[in-house]
Design a protein around this motif. Structure first.
Motif, PDB file in Angstrom:
ATOM      1  N   LYS A 191     -18.382   4.142 -19.109  1.00  0.00           N
ATOM      2  CA  LYS A 191     -19.336   4.654 -19.031  1.00  0.00           C
ATOM      3  C   LYS A 191     -20.199   3.706 -17.682  1.00  0.00           C
ATOM      4  CE  LYS A 191     -22.673   7.973 -19.640  1.00  0.00           C
ATOM      5  NZ  LYS A 191     -23.388   8.963 -20.683  1.00  0.00           N
ATOM      6  N   ASN A 192     -21.112   3.058 -18.958  1.00  0.00           N
ATOM      7  CA  ASN A 192     -22.006   1.810 -17.912  1.00  0.00           C
ATOM      8  C   ASN A 192     -21.408   1.462 -16.510  1.00  0.00           C
ATOM      9  OD1 ASN A 192     -23.566   2.478 -20.018  1.00  0.00           O
ATOM     10  ND2 ASN A 192     -23.050   0.545 -21.076  1.00  0.00           N
ATOM     11  N   HIS A 193     -20.159   1.436 -16.177  1.00  0.00           N
ATOM     12  CA  HIS A 193     -18.941   0.931 -15.109  1.00  0.00           C
ATOM     13  C   HIS A 193     -19.234   1.950 -13.884  1.00  0.00           C
ATOM     14  CE1 HIS A 193     -17.568  -2.383 -17.155  1.00  0.00           C
ATOM     15  NE2 HIS A 193     -17.946  -3.017 -16.680  1.00  0.00           N
ATOM     16  N   LEU A 194     -19.057   3.520 -14.872  1.00  0.00           N
ATOM     17  CA  LEU A 194     -19.016   3.847 -13.313  1.00  0.00           C
ATOM     18  C   LEU A 194     -20.612   4.659 -13.759  1.00  0.00           C
ATOM     19  CD1 LEU A 194     -15.596   6.361 -15.446  1.00  0.00           C
ATOM     20  CD2 LEU A 194     -16.079   4.820 -13.403  1.00  0.00           C
ATOM     21  N   MET A 195     -21.384   4.511 -13.921  1.00  0.00           N
ATOM     22  CA  MET A 195     -22.596   4.566 -13.610  1.00  0.00           C
ATOM     23  C   MET A 195     -22.940   4.029 -11.573  1.00  0.00           C
ATOM     24  SD  MET A 195     -23.829   6.875 -15.748  1.00  0.00           S
ATOM     25  CE  MET A 195     -26.004   6.697 -16.124  1.00  0.00           C
ATOM     26  N   LYS A 196     -23.161   2.716 -11.703  1.00  0.00           N
ATOM     27  CA  LYS A 196     -23.052   2.151 -10.557  1.00  0.00           C
ATOM     28  C   LYS A 196     -21.875   2.432  -9.576  1.00  0.00           C
ATOM     29  CE  LYS A 196     -24.892  -1.544  -8.061  1.00  0.00           C
ATOM     30  NZ  LYS A 196     -24.612  -0.769  -7.088  1.00  0.00           N
ATOM     31  N   VAL A 197     -21.521   3.327 -10.228  1.00  0.00           N
ATOM     32  CA  VAL A 197     -19.619   2.903  -8.909  1.00  0.00           C
ATOM     33  C   VAL A 197     -20.111   4.987  -9.214  1.00  0.00           C
ATOM     34  CG1 VAL A 197     -17.524   3.926  -9.012  1.00  0.00           C
ATOM     35  CG2 VAL A 197     -18.321   1.654  -9.955  1.00  0.00           C
ATOM     36  N   THR A 198     -20.753   5.285  -9.185  1.00  0.00           N
ATOM     37  CA  THR A 198     -20.834   7.702  -8.543  1.00  0.00           C
ATOM     38  C   THR A 198     -21.972   6.801  -7.879  1.00  0.00           C
ATOM     39  OG1 THR A 198     -21.972   7.411 -11.249  1.00  0.00           O
ATOM     40  CG2 THR A 198     -19.704   8.234 -10.811  1.00  0.00           C
ATOM     41  N   TYR A 199     -23.030   6.367  -8.234  1.00  0.00           N
ATOM     42  CA  TYR A 199     -24.331   6.357  -7.959  1.00  0.00           C
ATOM     43  C   TYR A 199     -23.953   6.394  -5.891  1.00  0.00           C
ATOM     44  CZ  TYR A 199     -28.752   5.048  -5.278  1.00  0.00           C
ATOM     45  OH  TYR A 199     -29.869   4.943  -4.527  1.00  0.00           O
ATOM     46  N   ASP A 200     -23.311   5.345  -6.485  1.00  0.00           N
ATOM     47  CA  ASP A 200     -22.902   4.712  -5.007  1.00  0.00           C
ATOM     48  C   ASP A 200     -21.904   5.529  -4.312  1.00  0.00           C
ATOM     49  OD1 ASP A 200     -24.769   2.367  -4.644  1.00  0.00           O
ATOM     50  OD2 ASP A 200     -22.972   0.896  -5.679  1.00  0.00           O
ATOM     51  N   LEU A 201     -20.985   5.294  -4.590  1.00  0.00           N
ATOM     52  CA  LEU A 201     -19.965   6.846  -4.483  1.00  0.00           C
ATOM     53  C   LEU A 201     -20.940   8.368  -3.559  1.00  0.00           C
ATOM     54  CD1 LEU A 201     -17.002   6.907  -6.445  1.00  0.00           C
ATOM     55  CD2 LEU A 201     -17.297   6.209  -3.901  1.00  0.00           C
ATOM     56  N   GLY A 202     -21.695   8.436  -4.389  1.00  0.00           N
ATOM     57  CA  GLY A 202     -23.101   9.498  -3.163  1.00  0.00           C
ATOM     58  C   GLY A 202     -23.937   8.341  -2.629  1.00  0.00           C
ATOM     59  N   GLN A 203     -24.222   7.701  -2.764  1.00  0.00           N
ATOM     60  CA  GLN A 203     -24.988   6.613  -1.372  1.00  0.00           C
ATOM     61  C   GLN A 203     -24.175   7.847  -0.251  1.00  0.00           C
ATOM     62  OE1 GLN A 203     -27.949   7.300  -2.683  1.00  0.00           O
ATOM     63  NE2 GLN A 203     -28.643   5.948  -1.476  1.00  0.00           N
ATOM     64  N   HIS A 204     -22.763   7.077  -0.583  1.00  0.00           N
ATOM     65  CA  HIS A 204     -22.017   6.743   0.967  1.00  0.00           C
ATOM     66  C   HIS A 204     -21.772   8.275   1.460  1.00  0.00           C
ATOM     67  CE1 HIS A 204     -21.878   2.276   0.955  1.00  0.00           C
ATOM     68  NE2 HIS A 204     -21.727   2.127  -0.587  1.00  0.00           N
ATOM     69  N   GLY A 205     -21.474   8.825   1.015  1.00  0.00           N
ATOM     70  CA  GLY A 205     -21.645  10.641   1.099  1.00  0.00           C
ATOM     71  C   GLY A 205     -19.764  11.152   0.754  1.00  0.00           C
ATOM     72  N   TYR A 206     -19.565  10.442  -0.175  1.00  0.00           N
ATOM     73  CA  TYR A 206     -18.386  10.741  -0.623  1.00  0.00           C
ATOM     74  C   TYR A 206     -18.085  11.601  -2.010  1.00  0.00           C
ATOM     75  CZ  TYR A 206     -16.371   6.738   1.786  1.00  0.00           C
ATOM     76  OH  TYR A 206     -15.924   5.864   2.665  1.00  0.00           O
ATOM     77  N   ILE A 207     -18.893  11.608  -2.582  1.00  0.00           N
ATOM     78  CA  ILE A 207     -19.530  12.787  -4.235  1.00  0.00           C
ATOM     79  C   ILE A 207     -21.116  12.854  -3.848  1.00  0.00           C
ATOM     80  CG2 ILE A 207     -18.027  11.016  -5.133  1.00  0.00           C
ATOM     81  CD1 ILE A 207     -20.386  10.909  -7.283  1.00  0.00           C
ATOM     82  N   GLU A 208     -21.020  14.288  -4.312  1.00  0.00           N
ATOM     83  CA  GLU A 208     -23.040  14.899  -4.352  1.00  0.00           C
ATOM     84  C   GLU A 208     -22.531  15.495  -6.437  1.00  0.00           C
ATOM     85  OE1 GLU A 208     -23.061  18.486  -2.910  1.00  0.00           O
ATOM     86  OE2 GLU A 208     -20.913  19.297  -3.220  1.00  0.00           O
ATOM     87  N   THR A 209     -23.875  15.103  -6.476  1.00  0.00           N
ATOM     88  CA  THR A 209     -24.596  14.693  -7.843  1.00  0.00           C
ATOM     89  C   THR A 209     -24.920  16.145  -8.137  1.00  0.00           C
ATOM     90  OG1 THR A 209     -24.328  12.914  -7.718  1.00  0.00           O
ATOM     91  CG2 THR A 209     -25.552  13.936  -9.581  1.00  0.00           C
ATOM     92  N   ILE A 210     -25.065  17.364  -9.301  1.00  0.00           N
ATOM     93  CA  ILE A 210     -25.695  18.071  -9.389  1.00  0.00           C
ATOM     94  C   ILE A 210     -26.556  17.801 -10.023  1.00  0.00           C
ATOM     95  CG2 ILE A 210     -25.658  20.668 -10.236  1.00  0.00           C
ATOM     96  CD1 ILE A 210     -23.603  19.180  -7.416  1.00  0.00           C
ATOM     97  N   ARG A 211     -28.004  17.700 -10.564  1.00  0.00           N
ATOM     98  CA  ARG A 211     -28.502  17.750 -11.953  1.00  0.00           C
ATOM     99  C   ARG A 211     -28.734  18.293 -13.237  1.00  0.00           C
ATOM    100  NH1 ARG A 211     -30.072  12.215 -11.775  1.00  0.00           N
ATOM    101  NH2 ARG A 211     -30.616  11.095 -10.293  1.00  0.00           N
ATOM    102  N   GLY A 212     -29.477  18.411 -14.067  1.00  0.00           N
ATOM    103  CA  GLY A 212     -30.000  19.318 -14.432  1.00  0.00           C
ATOM    104  C   GLY A 212     -29.018  19.999 -16.391  1.00  0.00           C
ATOM    105  N   ARG A 213     -28.830  21.181 -16.956  1.00  0.00           N
ATOM    106  CA  ARG A 213     -27.632  21.284 -17.895  1.00  0.00           C
ATOM    107  C   ARG A 213     -26.643  22.445 -17.208  1.00  0.00           C
ATOM    108  NH1 ARG A 213     -27.911  22.771 -22.867  1.00  0.00           N
ATOM    109  NH2 ARG A 213     -27.662  24.170 -23.385  1.00  0.00           N
ATOM    110  N   GLY A 214     -25.524  21.359 -17.362  1.00  0.00           N
ATOM    111  CA  GLY A 214     -24.455  21.547 -16.292  1.00  0.00           C
ATOM    112  C   GLY A 214     -24.546  21.301 -15.176  1.00  0.00           C
ATOM    113  N   GLY A 215     -24.746  20.702 -15.313  1.00  0.00           N
ATOM    114  CA  GLY A 215     -24.656  19.348 -13.931  1.00  0.00           C
ATOM    115  C   GLY A 215     -23.594  18.740 -14.073  1.00  0.00           C
ATOM    116  N   GLY A 216     -23.254  17.875 -12.869  1.00  0.00           N
ATOM    117  CA  GLY A 216     -21.836  16.732 -13.316  1.00  0.00           C
ATOM    118  C   GLY A 216     -21.862  16.307 -10.797  1.00  0.00           C
TER     119      GLY A 216
END
Length: 147
Positions: free
Chosen positions: A39-64
């Motif tokens: 999971k730790n490896h994926l944390m930076k991956v997902t952050y950077d994918l978000g920075q590049h506009g490939y994914i979006e992050t929904i915060r809070g309860r029920g987020g993802g």
């Protein structure tokens, strides 16, 4: 030619999210469990994918996380270019650290550069949609039960 683990995990994350569908959120832990990776490896991956506009992050309860673009809009070659640190497949491709004695007269570097361009051209010809065409099988392999 070899991709870094970082690029591999980036592509795998996008594939998982593409199979999951944009209407469903996934968690980093869910992706880590599906691939049996850290999971730790994926944390930076997902952050950077978000920075590049490939994914979006929904915060809070029920987020993802979910894809920010349709799979047809995500070019594999583009992802690889953004996630790889460099394409120095041999020493002479990096002018700052090139100590090769034959570099000035070497013709191998031209062949390797041509191969690198062909490699990237092939990746450019694929989108995320192209690599997740067997969604039902991938869902089963990922253990995704929700449609």
């Amino acid at each position: 030619m070899r991709l870094t683990v970082y690029t591999d995990y980036s592509l795998r994350t996008l594939m998982y999210l593409g199979v999951r569908g944009r209407e469903h959120l996934a968690t980093i832990q869910e992706i880590a469990d599906a691939y049996q990776i850290s999971k730790n490896h994926l944390m930076k991956v997902t952050y950077d994918l978000g920075q590049h506009g490939y994914i979006e992050t929904i915060r809070g309860r029920g987020g993802g996380i979910r894809l920010a673009l349709d799979p047809e809009q995500i070019n594999i070659g583009g992802v690889v270019r953004k996630t790889e640190e460099d394409f120095h497949i041999v020493e002479c491709f990096n002018p700052e650290n090139n100590l090769c004695k034959i570099s000035a007269e070497c013709r191998l570097k031209f062949a390797l550069n041509e191969a690198l361009k062909a490699y990237l051209a092939v990746l450019d010809s694929y989108t995320l949609a192209d690599v997740i065409v067997s969604k039902d099988i991938l869902k089963e392999l990922f253990g995704i039960t929700q449609n």
